[in-house]
Write an enzyme that holds these catalytic residues in place. Structure first.
Site, short mmCIF file in Angstrom:
data_model
loop_
_atom_site.label_atom_id
_atom_site.label_comp_id
_atom_site.label_asym_id
_atom_site.label_seq_id
_atom_site.Cartn_x
_atom_site.Cartn_y
_atom_site.Cartn_z
N ASN A 38 -39.36 8.99 -61.54
CA ASN A 38 -39.97 7.68 -61.84
C ASN A 38 -38.92 6.58 -61.70
OD1 ASN A 38 -38.65 7.21 -64.55
ND2 ASN A 38 -39.69 9.15 -64.94
N LYS B 28 -37.09 24.53 -47.94
CA LYS B 28 -37.71 23.23 -47.68
C LYS B 28 -39.16 23.41 -47.19
CE LYS B 28 -37.24 19.09 -44.96
NZ LYS B 28 -36.93 18.64 -43.63
#
Ligand code: CTP
Length: 410
Positions: A220, A299
């Site tokens: 955030n 990934k």
């Protein structure tokens, strides 16, 4: 340095050191802001500063002669008046230097004393506040970085420069902080009570990062500035401070033990580990509410398919502390879009806190990333105190003021 009294009131004396930079003129605004709050200001200008602004400006503003150099006892200046200036300087509780040039930082860090200001710095034992201003490359230079670390390590407060267009044409960090912000730091240093001596304050700050795969995470916009300001205020008021910090780009305040964490779970473990020592806990961190249940080992590759992440809730650290806090004082933050008061009240009750700081994060100049904050403090007594917008460091001091009042009243 001695505190002198007049009519029962402690005198508030500050020395304003001015370095030779284009921002020297802004020191006039700082002098005025301090004088308006009843602070006696003695100005000391370096030789280079006088190339940018005339001492007369500051003499007129402060109604005091400006100290311009160690051996300036010439003309009408007598040795007696020079000695008087030095005495005034020695009575000050705070030395604030704005702008603090790269040269001044280097002199202070290394103990050079070849003019009045650098000599005074060495002789001064009160609080030191430094507001640097310089070209971005000079600010980022390893020599300046090292000097700043040295000065921070001595317990001095550094008011970081702001980012913006600089006089040299570059854009980046280096512009002198807003004089109102510097004034707030000086006022807080002048009024600094040592009322948290004997306390251990555990502060959490910043965001958490929850991994999605080895190269991605959920996080955030928390910058950590509020939590770091809380830690700095607590340390300045005499507390032992443990700062559990998520990933942020801030230098830790002087004298504070920092525990670096990444995920909500790491933050929880660090908080629980240090809980037994804590007498006050301030949870300013913006902890992730969800994490990816099974982060990918490699990934995640792009495909034409939709990607769904399976999220599970993280542990609510504050709620857990609320259940087990005992005699400790517990402060939470409620970051909200819209009026924070109803949610702050609800969270205070549901998480069993002593104070909830309702924080509006959807307004320019307040909340995430900003240097200022506008908050409402909700106390366990049901009282709500709306604070005016102020630098985060000042907000931090008000939080401790109200917290200690709350404890004294019980
Ligand atoms: N908090 C925590 N652990 C979590 C989530 C939040 O300790 N997993 C703490 C924060 O540090 C803050 C307070 O709880 O002090 C309130 O956080 P906030 O995100 O505003 O509240 P939530 O309870 O997560 O509610 P919501 O996100 O739905 O507003």
């Amino acid at each position: 340095m001695g505190q002198s009294g007049t009519g029962g009131f402690a005198c508030q004396n500050a020395i304003l050191g001015i370095g030779g930079g284009i921002a020297a003129y802004k020191a006039a605004e700082l002098a005025r802001a301090l004088m308006e709050r009843g602070v006696t200001v003695q100005v000391v200008m370096t030789r280079a500063a006088q190339e940018f602004v005339r001492p007369l400006t500051f003499a007129a503003l402060t109604a005091r002669k400006v100290i311009t150099d160690m051996f300036a006892a010439s003309g009408e200046e007598t040795l007696a008046s020079a000695v008087e200036h030095i005495r005034v300087a020695q009575e000050a509780q705070v030395l604030v230097v704005a702008p603090a040039t790269a040269d001044l930082l280097a002199k202070f860090a290394n103990g050079l004393a070849d003019d009045f200001l650098s000599t005074l710095y060495l002789a001064f034992t009160g609080s030191v506040v430094l507001a640097p201003a310089m070209n971005t490359n000079m600010w980022n230079h390893p020599a300046t970085r090292r000097n700043l670390e040295t000065l921070r390590g001595r317990g001095h407060t550094i008011v970081d420069p702001e980012e913006g267009a600089l006089a040299c044409g570059m854009v980046g960090p280096g512009r002198l902080a807003d004089p109102a912000r510097i004034a707030a730091v000086v006022l807080s240093a002048l009024g600094r009570p040592r009322d948290l001596e004997g306390e251990t304050v555990l502060v959490t700050a910043g965001p958490t990062e929850e991994p999605v795969d080895p190269v991605r995470f959920l996080s955030n916009r928390s910058s950590g500035k509020m939590g770091y300001a809380v830690a700095e205020a607590a340390a300045a008021r005499g507390a032992r401070v443990i700062l559990v910090s998520g990933p942020v780009h801030l230098s830790p305040p002087a004298g504070v033990s920092v525990v670096k964490v990444r995920t909500a779970e790491e933050m929880r473990a660090a908080v629980l580990q240090h809980l037994p020592e804590a007498t006050i806990i301030v949870k300013a961190a913006a902890v992730a509410d969800y994490r990816v249940k099974h982060p990918a080992a490699g990934k995640i590759k792009k495909s034409e398919e939709r990607l769904t992440l399976d999220l599970e809730p993280t542990a609510d650290i504050l709620a857990e502390l609320g259940r087990t806090k005992g005699e400790r004082l517990l402060v939470g933050f409620a970051a909200e879009t819209g009026d924070p008061l109803p949610e702050a009240r609800r969270k205070l009750a549901s998480k069993h806190c002593d104070m909830m700081v309702g924080n509006r994060v959807d307004r320019e100049g307040s909340g995430f990333g900003s240097d200022d904050n506008e908050v409402v403090l909700v106390l366990r007594t049901g009282e709500a105190v709306a604070l005016p917008r102020a630098p985060k460091r000042e907000v931090a001091d008000r939080i401790f003021d109200h917290l200690l009042k709350l404890r004294d009243a019980s």
